[in-house]
Design a protein around this motif. Sequence first.
Motif: not given
Length: 927
Positions: A116, A157-158, A160, A291, A293, A295, A307
């Motif tokens: 990320d 890239t994880t 989202k 995890r 994530n 936004d 993140r």
Amino acid sequence: MKSSIYPLFTRQRFVALAFACSAGWHASAQTVRPDSVEVPYGRQAAWMVTGAVSSVQGNELKKTFNTNLGNTLYGRLPGLTVQAGSSENGVNTPGMVIRGVGTFGAADTKVLVLVDGFESTFAQLVPDEVESITILKDAAAVALYGSRGANGVMLVTTKKGVKGALKVGFGVQYGFNKPIALPKNLRSYDYATLYNEALQNDGKAPMYTNSDLEAYRSGNDPYFHPDVNWYDQILRKAAPMSNYNLTFNGGNETVRYFVALNALTSQGLLIKAGDKEEESSNSKFQRYNFRTNVDINITQKLTAAIRLGGTVEDKANPAGNTTANLFGLAASIPSNAFPVYLPDGSFGGNALYANPLGNVLQTGSYTSNGRTLQGSLRLTQQLDFITPGLSVSGALALNTYFNSYSNKSKQYERFSISRNSNGDTVITRFGQKTSLAGDESRSDQWRNYALQGFLNYDRSFGIHNISAMLMYNQDSYSISGNNLPYKHINGGARITYAYDERYIAEVNMSYMGSENFPKGKRFGYFPAFSAGWIASNENFLKENKVISFLKLRASYGLTGNDLIGGPRFMFDQLFPFGASPYFGTGNNGTAGIYEGTPANPDVTWEKETKTNLGLEATFIERISFNLDVFSNRRRHILAQPFFTVPQYVGVDLPFLNVGKVDNKGLEAVIAYHNAADAKVQWFVEGNAAYAKNKIVYNAEAVQEDTYLYRTGHPAGQPFGLQAIGFFKDAADINASPRQTFTSVQPGDIKYKDQNGDNIIDQNDVNAIGNSYLPTLTYGLHAGVKFRGFDLDVFFQGVSGSTVTLGNQFYAFQNNRSAPEMAKDRWTPATAASATYPRLSSANNLNNYRFSSFWQRDGSYLKLRSLELGYSLPKQTLSRIKLTSARIFINGNNLFSVDDIAGDLDPETLGIGYPALRTFSAGFRIEL
């Protein structure tokens, strides 16, 4: 399985078949070109990308069931070479290089990995939390990483959140691991028979009588004439593993979220020692991933991206923190050395070797607990009030790792059993029984933080597209036990201009500094220029029904590698403490210091110019093709100037930035898929990457013969004696050059006299075989789907590498066992067909030298994954209120086609944890 199919499908035929289908593949099953591509510090419309990049989606990596994410990447990304390490859980991170190797010596070839956007480890991640993995390969793609980009960059890239109703996903996968191959040593009867022969070859009396041999053959005297396969004693037939995954995804205009929880358990191949001995432990590995994530649209113009991910990892073993020593012991002990147990139930053993089963059960337990945390916060403010398309963003990240160990160890007694000349039983004890002692003093720890700032501009003016970025990055990396952190400061810019979606020009540049270089010389400038032409948008091709898309691109630029090897801060002159000399008649030493290796006040990073030409094309909307040709020229590699300063000057020579390496190659990708509305949907894809380097200059000492120079050869080129067969008889020995290592006999290995001086010595060492790193890597991927059923097959292979049979294949040397291949040894009766030298009971200084005799072709083609699945139809899903549901069975590393005899695996020829074959089944549902 390998031996049964080999006559019909040779490795060469498989390679030909792969390239009959294609010259190479894209790494994912998506043959349709993506709309956007991951690029340094952001994403870019795919048609505007002028750099060389390759990507694979995280969902594709689920087809390989492994505890380390790196082991899911074999053959998936053209240009990325993955090399197996140990298969043991917790220490099974593979080696990775991008576009081969461009340096030599102590310099590091490590790929820069960013998760990320920030440097971090990625091995502990699971495919369910990964959106994509992208590798950056040319100057246009890596210039922004300055003195850290020359070895290539990997962007992880994880996932989202996506706007929409909450979606809950749940998956379960169960499976088990089995060793692909284990070393095959001689059983007791063959061992004793051949050892007698070895003694006779050395002019000594046999050790084993005919009655001994008969007892070994019949197995009727297991205590005094044992026959033990130590792998059977310490290993299970199969080791179970399981994986549970739970995800939440959704959001609205204001908040979007992705949450993942994962639990992975894998038991080791060792027997369940903890079930048998309270003070031992079972071999197991557990990891829990989380995890979150998120936004957030804080305002209409201000957004935040959070993140947060981490792992908790527990590992346990008997007999050691890793199993390397245990497997080495099991491979070394002759099968007739001693029984597992004596009649009274005590462990067998002798002065040379411990009992592997005793080590598993009676030496305590070794556990570790590791924790990782990856967290970042990014704020982005749109500045449309200044001008449309302008934005500013800032980010802060912190990554940490900590691993603590708890070792509870003890010793145990072992005994040998024998008969004396009177026939009486004699018991001899070795080792001493101790109580359990704990040690929790060891731990490993590192942490790094990074601060980033960006000014972005992205706007279209009719047929003109302009994209620009200014960036600032600083990072600090600290390791426990190291007082001074490693630091970088980097400023950079990218400007992209596109005209009418036909002509693209881009400039990338960075100005980066590191603390590891002298003041005034810590910063360097790294520019790159690239251009693209989308020919399919020209009027003369727009109406063409065959060529759907055609793009040409080129790039050139300068990058660097600051992992140069050698001591840190080598611009400082050091005066270390030396040995204490003795003066006068007293017996007391006088401490002193001496001048260390001379400093290099001009030390700098390695510099590499990268040139890349690329072509992308799509035909009839179903066939896609990519081709890249590259040339990398690396300079300023550290080397000691032996060529200009002779060693007799009496001082250690400094490391200077004088080395040079050229590295060239190409990558090809092709894919085909049929119509999306066909009843039977299928695709076939392939990839191939070729890279070969050459040392241009390494300042090596002047040699009497040109073939002794490493210059002109690839980095890592093996040098040894060239074997040309076995000595036939005494006349052959007398007529051949004299081999100086020891006296030779018929059946010993015969070496080539390279310089014609009629003597075989170290001056006859020359380049033999290829480097450990393959020059060609390739993959073949195919799939079919019909009425809910789907089948996915993935092959991967390499060519152009050499592997070496190590000392575990040297029969009877250092009182060790002997491999099965020793049965094919030279004798007067088998001279015409022998593939192994005459046997010797002593350490043979002639036959077991590093030579081409012990080298093997490291090429292989492997069925890396095979998966069969079934997805429930929509009508059924609606009745049970599910969005999707799929069940599957899966196999990894199912077979190999190679040139290694004896069912050995070309990736893991050394002593250690064996390569694994995995079978599993599971299901995935989404609510």
